[in-house]
Scaffold this active site. Sequence first.
Site, PDB file in Angstrom:
ATOM      1  N   GLY A 177      76.465  24.207  71.586  1.00 36.23           N
ATOM      2  CA  GLY A 177      75.244  23.399  71.487  1.00 36.23           C
ATOM      3  C   GLY A 177      74.331  23.934  70.405  1.00 36.23           C
ATOM      4  O   GLY A 177      74.782  24.354  69.334  1.00 36.23           O
ATOM      5  N   LYS A 189      69.847  31.895  75.100  1.00 36.26           N
ATOM      6  CA  LYS A 189      69.049  32.834  74.288  1.00 36.26           C
ATOM      7  C   LYS A 189      67.558  32.585  74.397  1.00 36.26           C
ATOM      8  O   LYS A 189      66.778  33.509  74.598  1.00 36.26           O
ATOM      9  CB  LYS A 189      69.472  32.737  72.814  1.00 36.26           C
ATOM     10  N   GLU A 227      73.032  17.613  78.491  1.00 35.00           N
ATOM     11  CA  GLU A 227      73.134  19.063  78.661  1.00 35.00           C
ATOM     12  C   GLU A 227      73.022  19.476  80.120  1.00 35.00           C
ATOM     13  O   GLU A 227      71.919  19.659  80.639  1.00 35.00           O
ATOM     14  CB  GLU A 227      72.002  19.775  77.895  1.00 35.00           C
ATOM     15  N   HIS A 242      75.287  27.684  89.233  1.00 35.04           N
ATOM     16  CA  HIS A 242      76.231  28.691  89.700  1.00 35.04           C
ATOM     17  C   HIS A 242      76.254  29.797  88.652  1.00 35.04           C
ATOM     18  O   HIS A 242      76.087  29.517  87.462  1.00 35.04           O
ATOM     19  CB  HIS A 242      77.624  28.049  89.832  1.00 35.04           C
ATOM     20  N   TYR A 300      83.628  27.619  77.025  1.00 32.38           N
ATOM     21  CA  TYR A 300      83.781  26.716  75.879  1.00 32.38           C
ATOM     22  C   TYR A 300      85.224  26.211  75.818  1.00 32.38           C
ATOM     23  O   TYR A 300      86.161  26.958  76.104  1.00 32.38           O
ATOM     24  CB  TYR A 300      83.449  27.441  74.570  1.00 32.38           C
ATOM     25  N   ARG A 359      63.103  12.817  86.692  1.00 37.36           N
ATOM     26  CA  ARG A 359      61.846  12.591  85.943  1.00 37.36           C
ATOM     27  C   ARG A 359      62.160  12.286  84.482  1.00 37.36           C
ATOM     28  O   ARG A 359      63.290  12.511  84.024  1.00 37.36           O
ATOM     29  CB  ARG A 359      60.953  13.844  86.004  1.00 37.36           C
TER      30      ARG A 359
HETATM   31  P1  ADP Z   1      75.106  26.312  73.614  1.00 33.45           P
HETATM   32  O1  ADP Z   1      73.891  26.113  72.797  1.00 33.45           O
HETATM   33  O2  ADP Z   1      76.325  26.614  72.803  1.00 33.45           O
HETATM   34  O3  ADP Z   1      75.333  25.179  74.582  1.00 33.45           O
HETATM   35  P2  ADP Z   1      73.987  27.859  75.757  1.00 33.45           P
HETATM   36  O4  ADP Z   1      73.170  29.071  75.530  1.00 33.45           O
HETATM   37  O5  ADP Z   1      73.307  26.605  76.181  1.00 33.45           O
HETATM   38  O6  ADP Z   1      74.832  27.618  74.459  1.00 33.45           O
HETATM   39  O7  ADP Z   1      75.063  28.243  76.815  1.00 33.45           O
HETATM   40  C1  ADP Z   1      75.955  27.300  77.298  1.00 33.45           C
HETATM   41  C2  ADP Z   1      77.334  27.864  77.530  1.00 33.45           C
HETATM   42  O8  ADP Z   1      77.276  28.906  78.497  1.00 33.45           O
HETATM   43  C3  ADP Z   1      78.235  26.814  78.118  1.00 33.45           C
HETATM   44  O9  ADP Z   1      78.929  26.104  77.108  1.00 33.45           O
HETATM   45  C4  ADP Z   1      79.183  27.616  78.997  1.00 33.45           C
HETATM   46  O10 ADP Z   1      80.313  28.000  78.253  1.00 33.45           O
HETATM   47  C5  ADP Z   1      78.378  28.861  79.384  1.00 33.45           C
HETATM   48  N1  ADP Z   1      77.805  28.869  80.739  1.00 33.45           N
HETATM   49  C6  ADP Z   1      77.798  29.959  81.554  1.00 33.45           C
HETATM   50  N2  ADP Z   1      77.196  29.703  82.711  1.00 33.45           N
HETATM   51  C7  ADP Z   1      76.793  28.407  82.664  1.00 33.45           C
HETATM   52  C8  ADP Z   1      76.113  27.555  83.586  1.00 33.45           C
HETATM   53  N3  ADP Z   1      75.736  28.002  84.796  1.00 33.45           N
HETATM   54  N4  ADP Z   1      75.857  26.283  83.215  1.00 33.45           N
HETATM   55  C9  ADP Z   1      76.216  25.840  82.000  1.00 33.45           C
HETATM   56  N5  ADP Z   1      76.867  26.593  81.087  1.00 33.45           N
HETATM   57  C10 ADP Z   1      77.156  27.864  81.400  1.00 33.45           C
HETATM   58  N1  RBF Z   2      63.661  19.792  77.033  1.00 31.41           N
HETATM   59  C1  RBF Z   2      62.489  19.191  76.759  1.00 31.41           C
HETATM   60  O1  RBF Z   2      62.088  19.173  75.617  1.00 31.41           O
HETATM   61  N2  RBF Z   2      61.759  18.588  77.743  1.00 31.41           N
HETATM   62  C2  RBF Z   2      62.152  18.574  79.032  1.00 31.41           C
HETATM   63  O2  RBF Z   2      61.455  17.993  79.879  1.00 31.41           O
HETATM   64  C3  RBF Z   2      63.375  19.214  79.371  1.00 31.41           C
HETATM   65  N3  RBF Z   2      63.823  19.242  80.635  1.00 31.41           N
HETATM   66  C4  RBF Z   2      65.016  19.840  80.943  1.00 31.41           C
HETATM   67  C5  RBF Z   2      65.482  19.842  82.249  1.00 31.41           C
HETATM   68  C6  RBF Z   2      66.712  20.428  82.585  1.00 31.41           C
HETATM   69  C7  RBF Z   2      67.167  20.422  83.988  1.00 31.41           C
HETATM   70  C8  RBF Z   2      67.476  21.055  81.566  1.00 31.41           C
HETATM   71  C9  RBF Z   2      68.776  21.694  81.886  1.00 31.41           C
HETATM   72  C10 RBF Z   2      67.012  21.048  80.256  1.00 31.41           C
HETATM   73  C11 RBF Z   2      65.793  20.456  79.920  1.00 31.41           C
HETATM   74  N4  RBF Z   2      65.297  20.460  78.620  1.00 31.41           N
HETATM   75  C12 RBF Z   2      64.119  19.833  78.317  1.00 31.41           C
HETATM   76  C13 RBF Z   2      66.245  20.746  77.547  1.00 31.41           C
HETATM   77  C14 RBF Z   2      66.160  22.088  76.930  1.00 31.41           C
HETATM   78  O3  RBF Z   2      65.207  21.980  75.905  1.00 31.41           O
HETATM   79  C15 RBF Z   2      67.535  22.336  76.317  1.00 31.41           C
HETATM   80  O4  RBF Z   2      68.478  22.446  77.356  1.00 31.41           O
HETATM   81  C16 RBF Z   2      67.537  23.567  75.487  1.00 31.41           C
HETATM   82  O5  RBF Z   2      66.847  23.290  74.299  1.00 31.41           O
HETATM   83  C17 RBF Z   2      68.927  24.046  75.119  1.00 31.41           C
HETATM   84  O6  RBF Z   2      69.502  23.191  74.163  1.00 31.41           O
HETATM   85 MG    MG Z   3      73.567  24.400  75.640  1.00 33.13          MG
END
Ligand code: ADP
Ligand code: RBF
Ligand code: MG
Length: 299
Positions: A163, A169, A227, A232, A239, A252
């Site tokens: 992503g 991070k 996303e 868990h 990946y 919401r």
């Molecule tokens: P990216 O920007 O590449 O999506 P993220 O920091 O969002 O990176 O992390 C997502 C990755 O972390 C997922 O693709 C998966 O491989 C791993 N991961 C580990 N635990 C979880 C979880 N509980 N929910 C979703 N992804 C998870």
């Molecule tokens: N990003 C937003 O900008 N506004 C939101 O209201 C928002 N709600 C989220 C709710 C959930 C349950 C999750 C998992 C993500 C949400 N995010 C939201 C997205 C978040 O910005 C994004 O997952 C990170 O930027 C990682 O790509």
């Molecule tokens: Mg992600």
Amino acid sequence: MWSRAKALPGATRLLKHLRAHKIPIGLASNSPAKNIRSKLAYQPGWLESFKVIVAGDEVKEGKPSPEIYLEAAKLLKARPSSCLVIEDSPTGVNAGKAAGMKVVAVPSIPSKIARALYSGADSVLNSLLDFRPELWGLPPFQDWVGKALPIEPWYLGGPVIKGFGRGSKVLGIPTANLPTAALGSQLSQHVCGIYLGWAGLSNRGVYKMVMSVGWNPFFDNAAKTVEPWLLHDFPDDFYGEELRLIVVGYIRPEANFSSLELLIERIHEDAEIAKAALDLLPFSSYQDDKFLTTPLAKQ
Ligand code: ADP
Ligand code: RBF
Ligand code: MG
């Protein structure tokens, strides 16, 4: 093809609700009567829902003139000031306000552009799922289960891809991103917002999940994404694995926040809402759906 387009999320639900409570509804559209009829006939229950229909070719001046709304009110035997207009176009918002009515706008164009164009509306919603009838003196919806709204489930899946590199991070919340191409028309059919459902990884199991669909206003992404955060703790990342999702409820709209801390706090609240709701019917019943664990080729 317009007349056979899918109904927007929440449209049929709203019509059913108003009908059940005997709230008279009119339809005032700039479209010609012939087009309106073919569109209404395609959606079960729609034609019968409207007590009054006023078409663009039945008035002298279409929207933004107030004429079409005033005519609809007259036929409904309602005072304009006691009418609530629900509109998707800026032109229609202006017509409703000129008619002296309250106007809720549900823009059909992206919210960034929409903000200025819809400034005349009394309220601007992201989608019909966010409409709260009780704010307008109407009976409230009864279908929320706690803080989640059951929706017609949608099924999607694909390989987990990289992503924006931000989830873990920047937020401490990993979200498994899916490739846009694998989602096809699903991405455009569903409105942006925060949803809950079930996630399956064929070699691992089935998990509760909460997910965002949209442009993440806080980060102002250039693309609409899906996303899910699987609720868990996994010892490693996954990946490339095939992820299956059944989306069963709405929480919401997407929001912007004045700080990262507030965004993180809200996402944790969403997770708590999802965890609790997924133990309840109708959400819980999808947990055993074979779709979640069947490898793609066998479906
Ligand atoms: P990216 O920007 O590449 O999506 P993220 O920091 O969002 O990176 O992390 C997502 C990755 O972390 C997922 O693709 C998966 O491989 C791993 N991961 C580990 N635990 C979880 C979880 N509980 N929910 C979703 N992804 C998870
Ligand atoms: N990003 C937003 O900008 N506004 C939101 O209201 C928002 N709600 C989220 C709710 C959930 C349950 C999750 C998992 C993500 C949400 N995010 C939201 C997205 C978040 O910005 C994004 O997952 C990170 O930027 C990682 O790509
Ligand atoms: Mg992600």
